[in-house]
Design an enzyme around this catalytic site. Structure first.
Site, PDB file in Angstrom:
ATOM      1  N   ASP A 144      39.374  44.460 -30.347  1.00  0.00           N
ATOM      2  CA  ASP A 144      39.557  43.144 -29.728  1.00  0.00           C
ATOM      3  C   ASP A 144      38.733  42.101 -30.472  1.00  0.00           C
ATOM      4  O   ASP A 144      37.500  42.189 -30.529  1.00  0.00           O
ATOM      5  CB  ASP A 144      39.125  43.206 -28.263  1.00  0.00           C
ATOM      6  CG  ASP A 144      39.530  41.979 -27.467  1.00  0.00           C
ATOM      7  OD1 ASP A 144      39.954  40.983 -28.083  1.00  0.00           O
ATOM      8  OD2 ASP A 144      39.423  42.023 -26.228  1.00  0.00           O
ATOM      9  N   GLU A 170      43.661  42.947 -31.194  1.00  0.00           N
ATOM     10  CA  GLU A 170      43.989  42.054 -30.082  1.00  0.00           C
ATOM     11  C   GLU A 170      43.439  40.642 -30.290  1.00  0.00           C
ATOM     12  O   GLU A 170      42.302  40.468 -30.717  1.00  0.00           O
ATOM     13  CB  GLU A 170      43.395  42.672 -28.809  1.00  0.00           C
ATOM     14  CG  GLU A 170      43.721  41.973 -27.525  1.00  0.00           C
ATOM     15  CD  GLU A 170      43.281  42.819 -26.341  1.00  0.00           C
ATOM     16  OE1 GLU A 170      42.851  42.234 -25.336  1.00  0.00           O
ATOM     17  OE2 GLU A 170      43.361  44.071 -26.425  1.00  0.00           O
ATOM     18  N   GLU A 196      47.155  37.605 -23.260  1.00  0.00           N
ATOM     19  CA  GLU A 196      46.199  37.586 -22.154  1.00  0.00           C
ATOM     20  C   GLU A 196      45.938  36.167 -21.650  1.00  0.00           C
ATOM     21  O   GLU A 196      45.749  35.952 -20.451  1.00  0.00           O
ATOM     22  CB  GLU A 196      44.898  38.226 -22.628  1.00  0.00           C
ATOM     23  CG  GLU A 196      43.712  38.070 -21.721  1.00  0.00           C
ATOM     24  CD  GLU A 196      42.433  38.617 -22.336  1.00  0.00           C
ATOM     25  OE1 GLU A 196      41.352  38.232 -21.871  1.00  0.00           O
ATOM     26  OE2 GLU A 196      42.522  39.427 -23.290  1.00  0.00           O
ATOM     27  N   HIS A 246      46.499  42.909 -19.484  1.00  0.00           N
ATOM     28  CA  HIS A 246      45.063  42.708 -19.618  1.00  0.00           C
ATOM     29  C   HIS A 246      44.380  43.121 -18.318  1.00  0.00           C
ATOM     30  O   HIS A 246      44.765  42.681 -17.236  1.00  0.00           O
ATOM     31  CB  HIS A 246      44.762  41.232 -19.914  1.00  0.00           C
ATOM     32  CG  HIS A 246      43.326  40.879 -19.762  1.00  0.00           C
ATOM     33  ND1 HIS A 246      42.865  40.012 -18.790  1.00  0.00           N
ATOM     34  CD2 HIS A 246      42.236  41.297 -20.445  1.00  0.00           C
ATOM     35  CE1 HIS A 246      41.548  39.898 -18.892  1.00  0.00           C
ATOM     36  NE2 HIS A 246      41.141  40.661 -19.879  1.00  0.00           N
ATOM     37  N   GLU A 266      44.672  49.251 -18.966  1.00  0.00           N
ATOM     38  CA  GLU A 266      43.309  49.092 -19.464  1.00  0.00           C
ATOM     39  C   GLU A 266      42.353  49.574 -18.380  1.00  0.00           C
ATOM     40  O   GLU A 266      42.529  49.283 -17.192  1.00  0.00           O
ATOM     41  CB  GLU A 266      43.045  47.630 -19.811  1.00  0.00           C
ATOM     42  CG  GLU A 266      41.688  47.381 -20.440  1.00  0.00           C
ATOM     43  CD  GLU A 266      41.547  45.970 -21.009  1.00  0.00           C
ATOM     44  OE1 GLU A 266      40.650  45.758 -21.837  1.00  0.00           O
ATOM     45  OE2 GLU A 266      42.325  45.082 -20.598  1.00  0.00           O
TER      46      GLU A 266
END
Length: 324
Positions: A144, A170, A196, A246, A266
């Site tokens: 990320d 991400e 997200e 997300h 997640e």
């Protein structure tokens, strides 16, 4: 958000039939366009929409995933999402901890962006290498960047990361730079994920139409609630793009349970080093604000139990975090 709910949305929905979710969503969205077609107004709509689904589930005495179309699975696959680069030894220990707990996928965080130059790139690569060396090549690894890179930097960084067989990277750039997303995606074999920080079906449709992402990651608390998330999922499926929402809150679990296009959730395990640190402070985890939060075992989460959205607040924990 609270002001929008109290002063605008409440006047539109109080006294209405809570089962009329489609009509009420349309009314709320059109009424709040002056406040912005993205941002706080849509987040407020999301909150009300989730409340309507919760009411419907409780009235029907069923979990919400039954109302969304019924379960498509007996349990929900999930990935361990933590691995902050505190130091490389801690990172290695945490990655091994997740692998030993049965997770076959995990997501790390990058430490640096363009401001750190080539030295930062090297350290970012070392973070990925540390996790890959720790868990081997049978474990999926994602990373990320949390909107912290530029297009040029992302291309250079991803080129260095190609050899680590990453599952996705991400949010490499800010969500407004859809052209940049598409350019980055075109330049690498590493899948690019995002969404997200996007809102409504129209925002996500642009990401899909411009071939900006390989994986779509809407947030039900931001995109417009479950009513809108189902529409986003339908759009994504027509583009053969999977949806991995997300965060792993209960509303997301209900959505994933009822979708054939959402392969995993997640999940935020609390690593041992952090538990030890917090124990010394006699602290309470923020996750404790909900009764019976999701609990992964061997890399999967059971289907949410109870009626509605399965989300009951822990009042004692809320008092702990209250600000006077």
């Amino acid at each position: 958000i609270e002001t929008i709910v109290d002063e605008t949305l409440s006047k539109l929905v109080v006294g209405e039939d809570p089962r009329d979710r489609e009509r009420l969503w349309d009314i709320m969205y059109r009424a709040t366009i002056p406040f912005g077609r993205k941002g706080a107004a849509v987040e407020a709509i999301s909150a009300v929409d989730l409340a309507l689904w919760d009411i419907a589930g409780k009235e029907a005495e069923k979990p919400v995933y039954e109302l969304l179309g019924g379960p498509t699975t007996d349990e929900i696959d999930c990935y361990a999402s933590n691995l902050h680069p505190v130091d490389l030894d801690t990172l290695e220990r945490e990655a091994l901890e997740y692998a030993e707990a049965g997770f076959d996928a995990m997501k790390l965080r990058f430490k640096h962006g363009p401001e750190a130059g080539r030295a930062g790139m090297k350290e970012n690569e070392e973070i990925v290498k540390t996790v890959r060396d720790a868990v081997g090549h049978d474990i999926k690894i994602a990373g990320d960047a949390y909107m912290g890179w530029t297009v040029k930097y992302a291309k250079q960084m991803l080129d260095r990361l190609e050899k680590y067989d990453m599952e996705w990277v991400e949010e490499p750039v800010i969500p407004d730079d859809i052209k940049g997303y598409a350019e980055i995606r075109e330049s690498t074999s590493i899948p690019i994920s995002g969404g997200e920080h996007e809102f409504t079906r129209w925002g996500h449709e642009e990401l899909l139409e411009r071939e900006a992402v390989d994986i779509l990651q809407p947030d039900v608390h931001r995109c417009g609630g479950l009513t809108e998330l189902q529409k986003i999922d339908a759009l994504a499926s027509t583009h053969d793009v999977p949806v991995i929402p997300h965060s792993g809150t209960n509303p997301h679990l209900h959505f994933i349970a009822a979708s054939t296009n959402a392969p995993m959730a997640e999940y935020f395990p609390i690593p041992e080093w952090f538990q030890e640190q917090q124990a010394e402070k006699d602290s309470t985890y923020a996750d404790a604000i909900y009764e019976h939060p999701p609990d992964a075992r061997n890399g999967t989460i059971p289907l949410p139990e109870g009626v509605g959205l399965s989300s009951e607040l822990n009042r004692e924990a809320l008092d702990h975090f209250a600000v006077e």
